[in-house]
Design a protein around this motif. Structure first.
Motif, PDB file in Angstrom:
ATOM      1  N   VAL A  75       0.832  -1.201   0.000  1.00  0.00           N
ATOM      2  CA  VAL A  75       0.000   0.000   0.000  1.00  0.00           C
ATOM      3  C   VAL A  75       0.867   1.252   0.000  1.00  0.00           C
ATOM      4  O   VAL A  75       0.591   2.223  -0.705  1.00  0.00           O
ATOM      5  CB  VAL A  75      -0.944  -0.009   1.224  1.00  0.00           C
ATOM      6  N   ILE A 114       2.383   1.901  -3.396  1.00  0.00           N
ATOM      7  CA  ILE A 114       1.388   2.409  -4.342  1.00  0.00           C
ATOM      8  C   ILE A 114       1.063   3.870  -4.055  1.00  0.00           C
ATOM      9  O   ILE A 114       0.944   4.689  -4.961  1.00  0.00           O
ATOM     10  CB  ILE A 114       0.109   1.546  -4.296  1.00  0.00           C
ATOM     11  N   ARG A 115       0.953   4.193  -2.777  1.00  0.00           N
ATOM     12  CA  ARG A 115       0.692   5.585  -2.417  1.00  0.00           C
ATOM     13  C   ARG A 115       1.817   6.492  -2.892  1.00  0.00           C
ATOM     14  O   ARG A 115       1.589   7.578  -3.424  1.00  0.00           O
ATOM     15  CB  ARG A 115       0.538   5.726  -0.907  1.00  0.00           C
ATOM     16  N   TRP A 141      -5.804  -7.908   2.290  1.00  0.00           N
ATOM     17  CA  TRP A 141      -6.422  -6.832   3.049  1.00  0.00           C
ATOM     18  C   TRP A 141      -7.838  -7.251   3.405  1.00  0.00           C
ATOM     19  O   TRP A 141      -8.800  -6.534   3.148  1.00  0.00           O
ATOM     20  CB  TRP A 141      -6.428  -5.522   2.268  1.00  0.00           C
ATOM     21  N   PRO A 148     -11.254  -6.186  -5.989  1.00  0.00           N
ATOM     22  CA  PRO A 148     -10.041  -7.015  -6.073  1.00  0.00           C
ATOM     23  C   PRO A 148      -8.959  -6.335  -6.870  1.00  0.00           C
ATOM     24  O   PRO A 148      -8.985  -6.322  -8.092  1.00  0.00           O
ATOM     25  CB  PRO A 148     -10.530  -8.283  -6.781  1.00  0.00           C
ATOM     26  N   PHE A 149      -8.013  -5.789  -6.167  1.00  0.00           N
ATOM     27  CA  PHE A 149      -6.984  -5.022  -6.844  1.00  0.00           C
ATOM     28  C   PHE A 149      -5.606  -5.666  -6.711  1.00  0.00           C
ATOM     29  O   PHE A 149      -4.942  -5.967  -7.701  1.00  0.00           O
ATOM     30  CB  PHE A 149      -6.953  -3.601  -6.284  1.00  0.00           C
ATOM     31  N   LEU A 150      -5.196  -5.916  -5.488  1.00  0.00           N
ATOM     32  CA  LEU A 150      -3.834  -6.397  -5.249  1.00  0.00           C
ATOM     33  C   LEU A 150      -3.682  -7.892  -5.501  1.00  0.00           C
ATOM     34  O   LEU A 150      -4.410  -8.705  -4.939  1.00  0.00           O
ATOM     35  CB  LEU A 150      -3.437  -6.124  -3.803  1.00  0.00           C
ATOM     36  N   ARG A 159      -5.661  -7.439 -10.198  1.00  0.00           N
ATOM     37  CA  ARG A 159      -5.372  -6.458 -11.243  1.00  0.00           C
ATOM     38  C   ARG A 159      -4.044  -5.720 -11.115  1.00  0.00           C
ATOM     39  O   ARG A 159      -3.664  -4.982 -12.023  1.00  0.00           O
ATOM     40  CB  ARG A 159      -6.471  -5.386 -11.282  1.00  0.00           C
TER      41      ARG A 159
END
Lengths: 340, 340
Positions: free
Chosen positions: B252, B255-256, B277, B285-287, B331
């Motif tokens: 995270v 990415i930030r 997470w 669903p991203f990571l 993704r």
DNA sequence: CTGTTAGCGCGTTCAT
DNA sequence: ATGAACGCGCTAACAG
């Protein structure tokens, strides 16, 4: 187990002298102090908290009771409480009631038996009343967090749930939604009541329709079985285009249920809710939320508690802190055209 | 405070009789038992745990020490430990070390002083050794969770970090990435070491380049200041197209940091990491992650601990449970063409 | 500066 | 079936 008597014997002093060295009380010659300390190290002495607490009538132990340890709102709150406790030199232990009265009762029991010096409680609901009365009766200072309990006077830190619900409805209305549903926690939690109230008032204010079947009262904590939510979604008025969730957990469960049936958010349904999903939400900003200052709930609550422990009655009348919240607009709410 | 003597006096019996009623020991006539119980209720008696523990030499209290209470991996683990403890009739309290040795030491201190019956520890790192030695020395049974500590023999529940890193590299390679960076926790944590090892081995295996500047050793816990990560990203070899993060928090933060500079994931950089997470990841669903069975870490660890408390030496040799993990493709990793 | 006595609340041991 | 005496480990109060 090594006791002060073991130390005393080996150091050729009395137990009392050892006790004084440990607690830095009274006057002790540097020589004996050094000797005693050396023996303590040699023997690996650890004071017996039980025995100390028994005679001192205080444990220097604080408790934080939360209702869902897997919910980032409460864990962030916990970090705040922890920091404040540490700042004042108190030890803090956590308990998780899981929104269950029985578990809450068990923890209250432990706390009472342990003779904690004070407790920070996010109560499961109105039925927590007897638990809090027990604390009061036994003279354990406590501060309420996040939820009021009718019949209990105490220091308390709250968010403005009514105002939050209001803002959520307004935002949805601004985005063109005219039929808005609400999935809520149990009304035995004051937050759920205020959120329902704010929702209804705002519907009226913006001249939006209220329908009983558009409102579900369930519970705030995660569930394995989503059928209740599923059935509710089926019974929703077909005109509904947006759902407000009473907390972050409910929002996720609604979305899961929808997507299991192939309905997408926000394309087929818009969602907004109370409370963040902490860090993750930042990197993948999806849910539109009313964000509460979770950390401050814990930090300020702990300050109130410690004031109360230190000053007792002298801390004055009960204090009530209402923390403002903030609307954060993200992708889970779709803008509707005139046809919406 | 109400004591057994208060009860005894009011019920016209001796303190001993009261004690027997409380503990259901010895033979007591139904009549006196009923009388004593009634008086106990009237006076709102709560046994003093301090006094009991002092004479019984046991508290019936268990502790769980985790390193980051805001990390869903650990809170899910905590729920598992809690369920297992409850199943066996033990009380469980939580502590949060924040990956800080000093805080960990304070909790160990509390635990020792409180004379807990047993502890579940996710250690901050190798330097936790003295803390664990202290537990051992004072006869407090403990089970390690998630991380090994060299020099400590104990029951332990682990994930297969090396294998996980391996799978992550393989997946990235399969997706066409040839230059893969690694941001890791402190190598004083065994998980970080194994993840680094798995990463390096896999790079070799798939004939991918290793470069020192592509690897950052920092820490697993959340930080306010992202400059270290920022600087590292600046120094990365320009060919790097994917980053593996040693845990969910680091992912995270990377990415930030990237997005603060206008770099998008996965368009400009692919990311994959260890640990979920929790709930939120499901709805959005991203990571791409290596998902570990967090709940089982806690549940099985607690079982080991309780076995050890009940059977002591008779529980047999130290047990080591290695929990498999699972790659979940989402993704955050982009498929690269031949030009990648 | 240091030691003695007593008691915090409770349960074990031995009487009755 | 019930009670008295003692001790768990420690510290407050008092003595010296």
């Amino acid at each position: 187990m090594v006791t002060i008597y073991d130390i005393a014997k080996k150091a050729n002093v009395s137990a009392m002298t050892v006790s004084r060295v440990i607690n830095n009380t009274g006057r002790i010659s540097e020589k004996t102090r050094a000797k005693v300390k050396r023996v303590m190290d040699e023997l690996g002495y650890v004071p017996n908290q039980m025995a100390r607490s028994l005679v001192l009538q205080q444990t220097h132990l604080l408790f934080l009771l939360i209702t869902d340890i897997t919910n980032p709102f409460y864990t962030t709150l916990a970090r705040g409480a922890e920091d404040a406790a540490q700042k004042h030199g108190f030890r803090l232990l956590f308990g998780n009631s899981d929104e269950k009265l029985a578990k809450e009762r068990d923890y209250i029991d432990t706390i009472l038996k342990t003779r904690a010096d004070g407790v920070l409680v996010a109560p499961a609901g109105d039925a927590s009343l007897p638990h809090l009365e027990a604390l009061r009766k036994h003279g354990v200072p406590f501060v309420l967090l996040d939820r009021e309990v009718p019949g209990v006077d105490s220091d308390i830190v709250l968010g403005d749930s009514k105002e939050g619900a209001h803002r959520l409805v307004k935002h949805l209305a601004d985005m063109g939604h005219r039929h808005i549903a609400l999935i809520n926690g149990s009304l035995t939690a004051s937050t759920a009541r205020y959120r329902l109230e704010g929702y209804r008032e705002a519907l009226k204010l913006y001249d939006l329709e209220y329908a009983e079947e558009n409102v579900l009262e369930t519970s705030f904590e995660p569930r394995n079985d989503l059928t209740e939510i599923e059935h509710w979604l089926d019974r929703l008025r077909p005109e509904v285009t947006a759902i407000i969730a009473g907390n972050n957990v409910l929002a996720v469960e609604v979305i899961r249920t929808l997507s299991a049936r192939g309905r997408r958010v926000p394309d087929d349904m818009s969602i907004a809710c109370f409370d963040e999903w902490a860090a993750y939400a930042e990197i993948d900003p999806f849910l539109t939320v009313i964000s509460q200052q979770a950390y401050q709930f814990g930090y300020l609550g702990m300050q109130l508690l410690i004031d109360r422990i230190r000053d007792g009655e002298a801390a004055g009348p009960w204090k009530k802190i209402v923390l403002p919240s903030q609307l954060i607009v993200r992708r889970s709410v779709r803008r509707l055209g005139a046809e919406g």
